[in-house]
Design an enzyme around this catalytic site. Structure first.
Site, PDB file in Angstrom:
ATOM      1  N   GLU A  10      -5.623 -10.542  -1.300  1.00 52.23           N
ATOM      2  CA  GLU A  10      -5.217 -10.586   0.103  1.00 52.23           C
ATOM      3  C   GLU A  10      -5.546 -11.975   0.621  1.00 52.23           C
ATOM      4  O   GLU A  10      -6.691 -12.265   0.953  1.00 52.23           O
ATOM      5  CB  GLU A  10      -5.969  -9.558   0.944  1.00 52.23           C
ATOM      6  CG  GLU A  10      -5.480  -8.155   0.743  1.00 52.23           C
ATOM      7  CD  GLU A  10      -6.167  -7.171   1.670  1.00 52.23           C
ATOM      8  OE1 GLU A  10      -6.537  -7.577   2.789  1.00 52.23           O
ATOM      9  OE2 GLU A  10      -6.358  -6.030   1.247  1.00 52.23           O
ATOM     10  N   GLU A  31      -5.112  -1.562   9.013  1.00 48.91           N
ATOM     11  CA  GLU A  31      -4.840  -1.397  10.447  1.00 48.91           C
ATOM     12  C   GLU A  31      -3.905  -0.201  10.672  1.00 48.91           C
ATOM     13  O   GLU A  31      -3.150  -0.149  11.652  1.00 48.91           O
ATOM     14  CB  GLU A  31      -4.264  -2.684  11.060  1.00 48.91           C
ATOM     15  CG  GLU A  31      -5.247  -3.817  11.124  1.00 48.91           C
ATOM     16  CD  GLU A  31      -5.601  -4.426   9.775  1.00 48.91           C
ATOM     17  OE1 GLU A  31      -6.765  -4.243   9.339  1.00 48.91           O
ATOM     18  OE2 GLU A  31      -4.738  -5.077   9.160  1.00 48.91           O
ATOM     19  N   TYR A  57       0.861  -1.179   0.000  1.00 44.12           N
ATOM     20  CA  TYR A  57       0.000   0.000   0.000  1.00 44.12           C
ATOM     21  C   TYR A  57       0.897   1.228   0.000  1.00 44.12           C
ATOM     22  O   TYR A  57       2.099   1.144   0.288  1.00 44.12           O
ATOM     23  CB  TYR A  57      -0.805   0.061   1.298  1.00 44.12           C
ATOM     24  CG  TYR A  57      -1.991  -0.855   1.421  1.00 44.12           C
ATOM     25  CD1 TYR A  57      -3.056  -0.773   0.528  1.00 44.12           C
ATOM     26  CD2 TYR A  57      -2.083  -1.755   2.478  1.00 44.12           C
ATOM     27  CE1 TYR A  57      -4.179  -1.582   0.698  1.00 44.12           C
ATOM     28  CE2 TYR A  57      -3.196  -2.560   2.651  1.00 44.12           C
ATOM     29  CZ  TYR A  57      -4.247  -2.476   1.753  1.00 44.12           C
ATOM     30  OH  TYR A  57      -5.350  -3.261   1.927  1.00 44.12           O
ATOM     31  N   TYR A 101       1.521 -10.158  12.634  1.00 42.36           N
ATOM     32  CA  TYR A 101       0.477 -10.748  11.789  1.00 42.36           C
ATOM     33  C   TYR A 101       0.561 -12.273  11.699  1.00 42.36           C
ATOM     34  O   TYR A 101      -0.130 -12.893  10.937  1.00 42.36           O
ATOM     35  CB  TYR A 101       0.523 -10.135  10.372  1.00 42.36           C
ATOM     36  CG  TYR A 101      -0.838  -9.978   9.747  1.00 42.36           C
ATOM     37  CD1 TYR A 101      -1.627  -8.873  10.004  1.00 42.36           C
ATOM     38  CD2 TYR A 101      -1.345 -10.961   8.892  1.00 42.36           C
ATOM     39  CE1 TYR A 101      -2.882  -8.733   9.436  1.00 42.36           C
ATOM     40  CE2 TYR A 101      -2.600 -10.832   8.324  1.00 42.36           C
ATOM     41  CZ  TYR A 101      -3.363  -9.707   8.594  1.00 42.36           C
ATOM     42  OH  TYR A 101      -4.609  -9.570   8.028  1.00 42.36           O
ATOM     43  N   ASN A 150      -9.982   0.373  -1.857  1.00 42.07           N
ATOM     44  CA  ASN A 150      -9.671  -0.851  -1.105  1.00 42.07           C
ATOM     45  C   ASN A 150     -10.935  -1.386  -0.450  1.00 42.07           C
ATOM     46  O   ASN A 150     -11.517  -0.701   0.406  1.00 42.07           O
ATOM     47  CB  ASN A 150      -8.632  -0.552  -0.030  1.00 42.07           C
ATOM     48  CG  ASN A 150      -8.076  -1.819   0.576  1.00 42.07           C
ATOM     49  OD1 ASN A 150      -7.260  -2.501  -0.046  1.00 42.07           O
ATOM     50  ND2 ASN A 150      -8.543  -2.185   1.752  1.00 42.07           N
ATOM     51  N   GLU A 151     -11.339  -2.556  -0.868  1.00 44.77           N
ATOM     52  CA  GLU A 151     -12.564  -3.174  -0.330  1.00 44.77           C
ATOM     53  C   GLU A 151     -13.688  -2.128  -0.272  1.00 44.77           C
ATOM     54  O   GLU A 151     -14.384  -2.001   0.751  1.00 44.77           O
ATOM     55  CB  GLU A 151     -12.314  -3.764   1.059  1.00 44.77           C
ATOM     56  CG  GLU A 151     -11.457  -5.014   1.029  1.00 44.77           C
ATOM     57  CD  GLU A 151     -11.447  -5.764   2.367  1.00 44.77           C
ATOM     58  OE1 GLU A 151     -11.811  -5.173   3.391  1.00 44.77           O
ATOM     59  OE2 GLU A 151     -11.102  -6.957   2.363  1.00 44.77           O
TER      60      GLU A 151
HETATM   61  C1  GLA Z   1      -8.826  -6.139   4.580  1.00 42.92           C
HETATM   62  C2  GLA Z   1      -8.109  -4.865   4.180  1.00 42.92           C
HETATM   63  C3  GLA Z   1      -6.672  -4.859   4.619  1.00 42.92           C
HETATM   64  C4  GLA Z   1      -6.556  -5.328   6.046  1.00 42.92           C
HETATM   65  C5  GLA Z   1      -7.168  -6.696   6.183  1.00 42.92           C
HETATM   66  C6  GLA Z   1      -7.122  -7.260   7.571  1.00 42.92           C
HETATM   67  O1  GLA Z   1      -8.614  -7.118   3.690  1.00 42.92           O
HETATM   68  O2  GLA Z   1      -8.179  -4.671   2.786  1.00 42.92           O
HETATM   69  O3  GLA Z   1      -6.164  -3.564   4.475  1.00 42.92           O
HETATM   70  O4  GLA Z   1      -7.207  -4.412   6.862  1.00 42.92           O
HETATM   71  O5  GLA Z   1      -8.523  -6.632   5.860  1.00 42.92           O
HETATM   72  O6  GLA Z   1      -5.838  -7.337   8.039  1.00 42.92           O
END
Ligand code: GLA
Length: 578
Positions: A229, A94, A48, A296, A152-153
């Site tokens: 991811e 995060e 990112y 992580y 992102n999402e």
């Molecule tokens: C999602 C987000 C990431 C991160 C993960 C959890 O996939 O896209 O940036 O926050 O969740 O770690």
């Protein structure tokens, strides 16, 4: 893009990527981590871009030291690998405020993650600052960048297609020519809301790979399947347990995924650390700030050493792609020793030098004072007859309350504590030392201000006439001048000591026994510690240390009994659930 594959020079190409955030790893260690990714069999590094790290204020775009994204990308290229860049502007991760600069939302009319002109104008400035870094480093210009992700999402947040369209236009306008992707959690609603035609949809998940890829396929009927991811571990909140995932299960899921021919980005390959005040938080009814470690439970641990998951995933990848024979060495235990913290200074003795007090009729937010992280001090004079109860509408996030310099208690967002009792007939100075414990990085609270929110009441009456100052607690020049040989101090204080090393090497500071605070080694902020756990160690990267004398400064907020700084053999990330 081919019918079922990414194409590289016209030939099918599978992306085997690992996430590595340059902003969570000391820059002198980037090359080491990238190399270890290649040695695990990966061919790509994904990162990112944390806009708010580069832009602490509007008009600034810092690319020095640990923010030298161009150098990070060049190191990836030098290792013969490709790069995936996710410039957001929202990144979640995060990371405080999900990467969005807090100054952008000073004006509440600025939109968040939507088609709103002021928000979009700031993004345009951001992308223009990124252009000279990213554009010449694309694959079609001889650089490593093969893909760029939009937002992102987004499907988990909104469905403003005009916003996504405008983001695409802005990213193309700066000269990005590589394919653009989106990532979403694999539900029909999110995959649809999070993308627009022309963007290649990918998914995020960490289990049930086959089922999730099948869902993705119904929404991305052609071209390569990609898990952008693949969650091979998870993050930790203060006061909760440390998350780990079963090694053979994680490797098995990866095997299932690769067996389909899909491409993957391991999230994370190496997590690193939320140094300074960079951690984010969640709030879905309960405020849960993220810990300092972003280990992580990834294949490389927080200190960059290969774990059992590294070797298991390397074996899986070897079934599908060539893996170099060379194996990275395992880390060796760090030396255990103690350092006397023999000088101290009370925080309240230096606050006038750490910030500038201004007068206010109501408590200003941290953001109104132009401060976007760390601590703020509020001060008021009170004169009460009889019982005195102090009550705050909302505290973001944690206020230590002092009456006439003595600690009275804590107002804590994590526990919805809004009020406390002061002594009867209280007459004198009340101080509230408020900590921003990290801005929410997911959901509808992104962009919210910090500090005291709304009114502060004493015995039911709003308290006016405040003095407030944002404190730069990292002004170590001020702290060093104030340090004296240690004497008993009650309340928040700095403690300092020195220690000598033969060589620069990774160290691990054991924080058990301390209360809550922040640590700097040779001026570098290791981040926050807290007895709430689970983590009980702070990682000290080797490049921060030197042969000869080194300095440690601790800001301890609770004023725990005098205790030396203990360095220990390795990471102590805390108890797990099982
Ligand atoms: C999602 C987000 C990431 C991160 C993960 C959890 O996939 O896209 O940036 O926050 O969740 O770690």
């Amino acid at each position: 893009m081919g019918d079922e594959d990414f194409l590289l020079d016209g030939r099918p190409h599978r992306i085997l990527s690992g996430a590595l955030h340059y902003f969570r790893v000391h820059p002198d260690q980037w090359a080491d981590r990238i190399r270890k990714a290649r040695l695990m069999g990966l061919n790509t590094i994904e990162t990112y871009v944390a806009w708010n790290a580069h832009a602490p204020e509007r008009g600034v775009f810092d690319t020095s030291g640990g923010l030298d994204l161009g150098r990070f990308l060049d190191l990836i290229a030098a290792e013969g690998m490709h790069a995936i860049v996710r410039p957001g502007p929202y990144i979640c991760a995060e990371w405080t405020n999900g990467g969005l600069p807090a100054w952008l939302f000073q004006d509440p009319s600025v939109g968040v993650r939507s088609f709103e002109p002021q928000y979009l104008a700031a993004i345009e400035e951001y992308l223009q600052a990124l252009a000279p870094i990213l554009v010449p480093r694309q694959i079609d210009r001889g650089g490593p960048i093969v893909l760029v992700q939009i937002e992102n999402e987004y499907g988990a947040y909104g469905d403003d297609a005009r916003y996504l369209e405008r983001l695409v236009e802005l990213n193309r306008a700066i000269g990005l020519t590589v394919p653009f992707t989106t990532v979403d959690q694999p539900t029909a609603e999110m995959l649809e809301a999070g993308s627009i035609p022309g963007l290649h949809k990918t998914a995020s998940f960490g289990s049930r790979s086959l089922e999730r890829l099948a869902t993705l396929r119904t929404h991305q009927p052609d071209g390569p399947l990609m898990c952008s991811e693949f969650w091979d571990g998870w993050f930790d909140h203060w006061g909760a347990h440390h998350h780990t995932t079963d090694v053979s299960q994680a490797a098995g899921e990866l095997d299932d995924l690769l067996a389909t021919g899909a491409s993957v980005n391991l999230y994370m390959f190496h997590g690193g650390t939320n140094f300074g005040f960079t951690n984010g938080a969640n709030d879905k009814g309960v405020f849960q700030p993220l810990v300092t470690s972003y280990d992580y439970d990834a294949p490389l641990d927080e200190a960059g050493n290969p774990t059992a998951k590294y070797w298991a995933m390397r074996d899986v990848i070897a079934q599908y792609a060539p893996v170099p024979e060379e194996r990275p060495s395992a880390g060796s235990p760090a030396p255990r020793f103690e350092v006397e913290l023999d000088r101290a200074a009370a925080l309240f003795d230096v606050v006038e030098s750490l910030g500038t007090f201004t007068a206010h009729d109501h408590p200003p937010t941290m953001d109104e004072l132009g401060q976007y992280e760390g601590f703020i001090l509020y001060r008021a004079e009170i004169d009460c007859v009889g019982p005195a109860v102090l009550e705050v509408d909302e505290v973001r996030d944690r206020a230590q309350v002092f009456f006439e310099g003595d600690g009275i208690g804590v107002l804590a967002r994590t526990h919805h504590v809004h009020s406390l009792s002061l002594p009867r007939d209280a007459r004198g100075t009340v101080d509230l030392l408020v900590e921003d414990q990290g801005r929410v990085n997911y959901g509808s609270r992104i962009g919210e201000p910090k500090g005291l929110i709304g009114a502060v009441r004493l015995c039911g009456e709003p308290l006016g006439r405040w003095r407030a100052a944002g404190l730069d607690v990292g002004r170590l020049d001020v702290v060093r001048r104030a340090l004296r040989p240690v004497a008993p101090i009650s309340g928040p204080s700095y403690r300092a000591g020195t220690f000598s090393l033969d060589e620069s090497r990774d160290l691990f500071l054991d924080t058990s026994g301390w209360g809550k605070g922040v640590v700097w080694v040779n001026g570098f902020s290791l981040g926050r510690y807290w007895s709430a756990g689970p983590q009980r160690s702070l990682y000290v990267p080797a490049p921060v240390l030197r042969a000869g004398e080194n300095e440690i400064i601790v800001l301890e907020l609770n004023g725990v009994p005098h205790r030396p700084a203990v360095f220990t053999e390795g990471l102590e990330l805390g108890h797990t659930e099982f």
